[in-house]
Design an enzyme around this catalytic site. Structure first.
Site, PDB file in Angstrom:
ATOM      1  N   HIS A  48     -30.697  28.299  44.920  1.00  0.00           N
ATOM      2  CA  HIS A  48     -29.674  29.048  44.390  1.00  0.00           C
ATOM      3  C   HIS A  48     -29.907  29.382  42.907  1.00  0.00           C
ATOM      4  O   HIS A  48     -29.646  30.267  42.222  1.00  0.00           O
ATOM      5  CB  HIS A  48     -28.303  28.177  44.684  1.00  0.00           C
ATOM      6  CG  HIS A  48     -27.754  28.325  45.936  1.00  0.00           C
ATOM      7  ND1 HIS A  48     -26.889  29.548  46.484  1.00  0.00           N
ATOM      8  CD2 HIS A  48     -27.824  27.535  47.022  1.00  0.00           C
ATOM      9  CE1 HIS A  48     -26.688  29.457  47.896  1.00  0.00           C
ATOM     10  NE2 HIS A  48     -27.046  28.052  48.288  1.00  0.00           N
ATOM     11  N   ARG A  51     -35.618  51.313  43.295  1.00  0.00           N
ATOM     12  CA  ARG A  51     -36.694  50.985  42.722  1.00  0.00           C
ATOM     13  C   ARG A  51     -36.562  49.480  42.166  1.00  0.00           C
ATOM     14  O   ARG A  51     -37.439  48.757  42.110  1.00  0.00           O
ATOM     15  CB  ARG A  51     -37.547  51.783  42.123  1.00  0.00           C
ATOM     16  CG  ARG A  51     -38.068  53.217  42.590  1.00  0.00           C
ATOM     17  CD  ARG A  51     -39.016  53.740  42.040  1.00  0.00           C
ATOM     18  NE  ARG A  51     -38.419  54.575  40.814  1.00  0.00           N
ATOM     19  CZ  ARG A  51     -38.005  55.810  40.639  1.00  0.00           C
ATOM     20  NH1 ARG A  51     -38.267  56.544  41.933  1.00  0.00           N
ATOM     21  NH2 ARG A  51     -37.668  56.416  39.657  1.00  0.00           N
ATOM     22  N   ASP A  59     -24.053  39.175  45.534  1.00  0.00           N
ATOM     23  CA  ASP A  59     -24.846  40.085  45.163  1.00  0.00           C
ATOM     24  C   ASP A  59     -24.345  41.764  45.324  1.00  0.00           C
ATOM     25  O   ASP A  59     -24.976  42.707  45.785  1.00  0.00           O
ATOM     26  CB  ASP A  59     -26.030  39.935  46.243  1.00  0.00           C
ATOM     27  CG  ASP A  59     -25.510  39.951  47.548  1.00  0.00           C
ATOM     28  OD1 ASP A  59     -24.370  39.956  47.986  1.00  0.00           O
ATOM     29  OD2 ASP A  59     -26.550  40.184  48.697  1.00  0.00           O
ATOM     30  N   ASN A  90     -32.071  32.835  48.520  1.00  0.00           N
ATOM     31  CA  ASN A  90     -31.480  31.527  48.193  1.00  0.00           C
ATOM     32  C   ASN A  90     -31.765  30.368  49.272  1.00  0.00           C
ATOM     33  O   ASN A  90     -32.121  29.285  48.640  1.00  0.00           O
ATOM     34  CB  ASN A  90     -29.825  31.629  48.339  1.00  0.00           C
ATOM     35  CG  ASN A  90     -29.019  32.377  47.088  1.00  0.00           C
ATOM     36  OD1 ASN A  90     -29.732  32.162  46.249  1.00  0.00           O
ATOM     37  ND2 ASN A  90     -27.960  32.878  47.392  1.00  0.00           N
ATOM     38  N   ASP A 124     -25.265  46.780  47.246  1.00  0.00           N
ATOM     39  CA  ASP A 124     -25.435  45.484  47.832  1.00  0.00           C
ATOM     40  C   ASP A 124     -26.653  45.093  48.266  1.00  0.00           C
ATOM     41  O   ASP A 124     -27.374  46.059  48.831  1.00  0.00           O
ATOM     42  CB  ASP A 124     -24.381  45.527  49.366  1.00  0.00           C
ATOM     43  CG  ASP A 124     -24.345  44.152  49.891  1.00  0.00           C
ATOM     44  OD1 ASP A 124     -23.463  43.407  49.344  1.00  0.00           O
ATOM     45  OD2 ASP A 124     -25.237  43.898  50.656  1.00  0.00           O
ATOM     46  N   ASP A 157     -29.772  33.039  41.254  1.00  0.00           N
ATOM     47  CA  ASP A 157     -29.303  33.405  39.939  1.00  0.00           C
ATOM     48  C   ASP A 157     -30.176  34.063  39.006  1.00  0.00           C
ATOM     49  O   ASP A 157     -29.928  35.041  38.301  1.00  0.00           O
ATOM     50  CB  ASP A 157     -28.605  32.246  39.502  1.00  0.00           C
ATOM     51  CG  ASP A 157     -27.297  31.520  39.862  1.00  0.00           C
ATOM     52  OD1 ASP A 157     -26.849  32.281  41.113  1.00  0.00           O
ATOM     53  OD2 ASP A 157     -26.908  30.521  39.815  1.00  0.00           O
TER      54      ASP A 157
END
Length: 326
Positions: A205, A259, A235, A200, A192, A209
């Site tokens: 947005h 990383r 995400d 965003n 996550d 993306d």
């Protein structure tokens, strides 16, 4: 019969024959138009000679050839069958010729002149026999199914892949999980992103993306061979790793994925940075995908609640500093 009457009868027969020719030509034109409207192509094979007649289209046009560039012959058709389909198609054709099946039918590929593949649905049956019962004529249809096959492939891709990133979607992850679990140990990683909402809000947005697309490619590159990389939505990403939790590959993959997320992203309207919280756990014998994912999700939230930007391998935590030093 007088010469005058004979000449008159001959003239009448010629007129009648010309009328029949016109009717036949008109019927053929109408049939051609009707078949073209459906995409069907009507063909007939003379079995002894191998000669092919295409009634409503020129021979070879479906494969990109010009008139007379290809000979309308059975051997030429056979040569243009896709090598992976050739034997199956010929077996189906000869099975019908030898009376083993009531008709011939095959969906197969043919080689187009430009090197691509044309999908064809062929159907036919024997329509004329000689005095010994051997087949003389085979009549049938074929239809170009290339667009339909491409549409099928697109639907299959949509059914199993995330439309934004091209990664496996939930449906595909579930299938892959079952397959990997049958083969041996499998770990589920739940990723996550941290602070993605700020991207965003700041960049828009569309840029968000683009970041997800870039990250998807980074995750692909970061994972060892055999790993399934997927996206649940938003995400949230999932990895299916075909290794036990004790494997060094699990630890190294956690580092490289961290990383991958922490390295800044170059977007069209600026540079964006995010982090990642990763939870990894090994699937148990009685786990299905949902249960295994819940366990990885709990491990991920342990990282969220202890400062973010790290990974939890079961009960073992990998911090941001550990990642940086790896």
């Amino acid at each position: 019969m007088s010469d005058i009457a004979l000449k008159q009868q001959i003239q009448n027969l010629k007129k009648h024959n010309a009328r029949l020719v016109r009717i036949a030509r008109d019927a053929r034109n109408k049939l051609s138009a009707a078949l073209d409207g459906t995409g069907l192509c009507l063909w007939q094979l003379d079995v002894p000679s191998g000669k092919l007649i295409i009634y409503n289209r020129r021979w070879g046009s479906m494969l990109g050839y010009q008139p007379k560039e290809l000979s309308a012959h059975f051997d030429v058709w056979r040569e243009h069958l896709h090598e992976d389909d050739r034997q199956r198609v010929l077996d189906a054709f000869y099975d019908h010729l030898h009376g083993k099946t009531p008709f011939y039918e095959a969906l197969h590929r043919m080689q187009h002149k430009n090197g691509t593949v044309t999908w064809v649905l062929d159907r036919g049956r024997v329509t004329e026999w000689d005095a010994n019962g051997s087949p003389l004529k085979v009549t049938g249809t074929h239809i170009d199914m290339t667009k339909e096959k491409q549409y099928e492939e697109q639907l299959s891709a949509l059914a199993n892949h995330d439309p934004l990133t091209g990664l496996a979607n939930r449906h595909a992850l579930l299938q892959h999980f079952d397959e990997l679990k049958l083969a041996g140990p499998v770990c589920v990683a739940f990723i996550d992103l941290d602070d993605f909402k700020a991207v965003n809000d700041t960049f828009g947005h569309r840029s968000g993306d683009e970041l997800l697309i870039q990250l998807s490619q980074r995750l692909r590159n970061a994972c060892p061979q055999g790993t399934i990389v997927g996206r649940l939505g938003g995400d949230e990403f999932v990895l299916l790793l075909p290794f036990p939790l004790t494997s060094l590959l699990i630890n190294s993959t956690a580092h490289t994925c961290l990383r991958a997320a922490l390295t800044p992203f170059e977007l069209d309207n600026g540079e964006a940075s995010v982090g990642a919280s990763i939870g990894i756990d090994e699937a148990q014998d009685d786990d299905d995908f949902v249960n295994a994912l819940k366990r990885a999700d709990r491990a991920m939230y342990h990282i969220k609640h202890t400062g973010k930007n790290g990974a939890a391998l079961g009960q073992t935590l990998i911090s941001l500093s550990a990642c940086a030093g790896a």
